[in-house]
Scaffold this active site. Sequence first.
Site, PDB file in Angstrom:
ATOM      1  N   SER A  19       0.874  -1.187   0.000  1.00 48.45           N
ATOM      2  CA  SER A  19       0.000   0.000   0.000  1.00 48.45           C
ATOM      3  C   SER A  19       0.902   1.225   0.000  1.00 48.45           C
ATOM      4  CB  SER A  19      -0.847  -0.004   1.274  1.00 48.45           C
ATOM      5  OG  SER A  19      -1.451   1.258   1.482  1.00 48.45           O
ATOM      6  N   TYR A  41      -0.766  -0.936  10.458  1.00 48.29           N
ATOM      7  CA  TYR A  41      -1.079  -1.194   9.047  1.00 48.29           C
ATOM      8  C   TYR A  41       0.065  -0.709   8.145  1.00 48.29           C
ATOM      9  CZ  TYR A  41      -3.462  -1.336   4.569  1.00 48.29           C
ATOM     10  OH  TYR A  41      -3.782  -1.616   3.258  1.00 48.29           O
TER      11      TYR A  41
HETATM   12  N1  LIG Z   1      -8.817  -0.994  -0.525  1.00 53.31           N
HETATM   13  C1  LIG Z   1      -7.808  -0.164  -0.346  1.00 53.31           C
HETATM   14  O1  LIG Z   1      -7.990   1.063  -0.243  1.00 53.31           O
HETATM   15  C2  LIG Z   1      -6.396  -0.707  -0.309  1.00 53.31           C
HETATM   16  C3  LIG Z   1      -5.341   0.197  -0.532  1.00 53.31           C
HETATM   17  C4  LIG Z   1      -4.037  -0.270  -0.526  1.00 53.31           C
HETATM   18  C5  LIG Z   1      -3.774  -1.602  -0.285  1.00 53.31           C
HETATM   19  N2  LIG Z   1      -4.801  -2.456  -0.041  1.00 53.31           N
HETATM   20  C6  LIG Z   1      -4.461  -3.860   0.217  1.00 53.31           C
HETATM   21  O2  LIG Z   1      -5.029  -4.650  -0.801  1.00 53.31           O
HETATM   22  C7  LIG Z   1      -5.257  -5.973  -0.315  1.00 53.31           C
HETATM   23  C8  LIG Z   1      -6.670  -6.389  -0.667  1.00 53.31           C
HETATM   24  O3  LIG Z   1      -7.569  -5.494  -0.039  1.00 53.31           O
HETATM   25  P1  LIG Z   1      -9.019  -5.171  -0.624  1.00 53.31           P
HETATM   26  O4  LIG Z   1      -9.177  -3.714  -0.495  1.00 53.31           O
HETATM   27  O5  LIG Z   1      -9.229  -5.811  -1.933  1.00 53.31           O
HETATM   28  O6  LIG Z   1      -9.905  -5.850   0.523  1.00 53.31           O
HETATM   29  P2  LIG Z   1     -11.337  -6.594   0.494  1.00 53.31           P
HETATM   30  O7  LIG Z   1     -12.187  -6.093  -0.613  1.00 53.31           O
HETATM   31  O8  LIG Z   1     -11.846  -6.482   1.885  1.00 53.31           O
HETATM   32  O9  LIG Z   1     -10.956  -8.126   0.190  1.00 53.31           O
HETATM   33  C9  LIG Z   1     -10.169  -8.855   1.100  1.00 53.31           C
HETATM   34  C10 LIG Z   1      -9.973 -10.279   0.595  1.00 53.31           C
HETATM   35  O10 LIG Z   1      -9.061 -10.939   1.470  1.00 53.31           O
HETATM   36  C11 LIG Z   1      -9.673 -12.113   2.034  1.00 53.31           C
HETATM   37  N3  LIG Z   1      -9.176 -12.256   3.410  1.00 53.31           N
HETATM   38  C12 LIG Z   1      -9.269 -11.371   4.424  1.00 53.31           C
HETATM   39  N4  LIG Z   1      -8.722 -11.863   5.535  1.00 53.31           N
HETATM   40  C13 LIG Z   1      -8.256 -13.103   5.229  1.00 53.31           C
HETATM   41  C14 LIG Z   1      -7.613 -14.133   5.976  1.00 53.31           C
HETATM   42  N5  LIG Z   1      -7.368 -14.015   7.298  1.00 53.31           N
HETATM   43  N6  LIG Z   1      -7.264 -15.280   5.332  1.00 53.31           N
HETATM   44  C15 LIG Z   1      -7.549 -15.440   4.022  1.00 53.31           C
HETATM   45  N7  LIG Z   1      -8.150 -14.492   3.262  1.00 53.31           N
HETATM   46  C16 LIG Z   1      -8.526 -13.353   3.869  1.00 53.31           C
HETATM   47  C17 LIG Z   1     -11.187 -11.853   1.928  1.00 53.31           C
HETATM   48  O11 LIG Z   1     -11.979 -13.045   1.830  1.00 53.31           O
HETATM   49  P3  LIG Z   1     -12.546 -13.852   3.126  1.00 53.31           P
HETATM   50  O12 LIG Z   1     -13.154 -12.832   4.035  1.00 53.31           O
HETATM   51  O13 LIG Z   1     -13.516 -14.859   2.584  1.00 53.31           O
HETATM   52  O14 LIG Z   1     -11.346 -14.519   3.736  1.00 53.31           O
HETATM   53  C18 LIG Z   1     -11.246 -11.106   0.588  1.00 53.31           C
HETATM   54  O15 LIG Z   1     -11.206 -12.020  -0.489  1.00 53.31           O
HETATM   55  C19 LIG Z   1      -4.983  -5.925   1.190  1.00 53.31           C
HETATM   56  O16 LIG Z   1      -3.702  -6.468   1.433  1.00 53.31           O
HETATM   57  C20 LIG Z   1      -5.009  -4.435   1.509  1.00 53.31           C
HETATM   58  O17 LIG Z   1      -4.203  -4.128   2.623  1.00 53.31           O
HETATM   59  C21 LIG Z   1      -6.110  -2.041  -0.057  1.00 53.31           C
END
Ligand SMILES: NC(=O)c1ccc[n+]([C@@H]2O[C@H](COP(=O)([O-])OP(=O)(O)OC[C@H]3O[C@@H](n4cnc5c(N)ncnc54)[C@H](OP(=O)(O)O)[C@@H]3O)[C@@H](O)[C@H]2O)c1
Length: 257
Positions: free
Chosen positions: A138, A148
């Site tokens: 991120s 984080y």
């Molecule tokens: N959204 C943002 O603004 C943003 C910005 C920068 C970086 N990121 C990073 O991008 C990545 C993805 O985030 P996202 O925004 O796409 O989140 P999201 O929409 O909430 O999706 C999260 C995914 O991870 C899975 N997950 C969560 N906890 C888990 C665990 N303990 N074991 C296995 N799977 C797990 C969830 O499925 P289940 O609940 O079924 O396990 C889901 O498929 C993360 O690493 C986040 O830190 C996000």
Amino acid sequence: MTTALITGSTAGIGAAFARRLAADGHDLVLVARDIVRLREQATELHDRHGIEAEVLSADLADDKGIEAVAERLGDRKNPVDLLINNAGFGNKGRYLDVSMADELRMIKVHCEAVLRLTSAAAEAMRERGRGGVVNVASVAAFVPRGTYGASKAWVVQFTQGAAKDLAGSGVRLMALCPGFVRTEFHERAGMGTGSIPNWMWLDADKVAEAGLADLARGKSVSIPDPRYKALMGAAKLVPRGMLGGITSRTGRKYGPQ
Ligand SMILES: NC(=O)c1ccc[n+]([C@@H]2O[C@H](COP(=O)([O-])OP(=O)(O)OC[C@H]3O[C@@H](n4cnc5c(N)ncnc54)[C@H](OP(=O)(O)O)[C@@H]3O)[C@@H](O)[C@H]2O)c1
């Protein structure tokens, strides 16, 4: 035909990677906790793109879950060519507002799981002389932002170091550093997003596409949007104390903003 394993494949950025890679004809191993959602996703991607999609339900906050995914990555008979370490989450609140159990769970998923899965994949890839790993970090890695940001800073440092160590082996590693992306992330954490201006939001499909293009270019760190590249450049000029004041507030408050 190549195979990609994506953690956190069922929502947000992981689901965008799954759509992009399936459309490009890659078979997939889809990893998340919710087995019903995984099966639905696998069926949809298979039906739409004619690819094979395996599902692996695993909690990456748990040793057994990490081991199951590491074992799949080490399967020499069914090699994985591309690993996307994407699973992650946010904790609502600033330092000391968040329970120690939640802080440790974050370090387990964002750091320990990423270390163990990258290593399982990279070892098998090095034997074959090819492969790629994308570790989703991120832009929070570059600014003071609690556990984080610290966990994502670890992902960037670790990935860049590992990429250097494996240079010439045929295995590429890249840390992907998006800004705010419209996904389930903030809602799951119960974070309000009202204070985040519209122009700061990125589209998950564009983030995945830009990330894969940067991996193909051989980058070890990718900031997949010109606005955030400029912001991160400017952030280097702002005193860290002032930067901490701004970034510790954005998108972390309790309740709606
Ligand atoms: N959204 C943002 O603004 C943003 C910005 C920068 C970086 N990121 C990073 O991008 C990545 C993805 O985030 P996202 O925004 O796409 O989140 P999201 O929409 O909430 O999706 C999260 C995914 O991870 C899975 N997950 C969560 N906890 C888990 C665990 N303990 N074991 C296995 N799977 C797990 C969830 O499925 P289940 O609940 O079924 O396990 C889901 O498929 C993360 O690493 C986040 O830190 C996000």
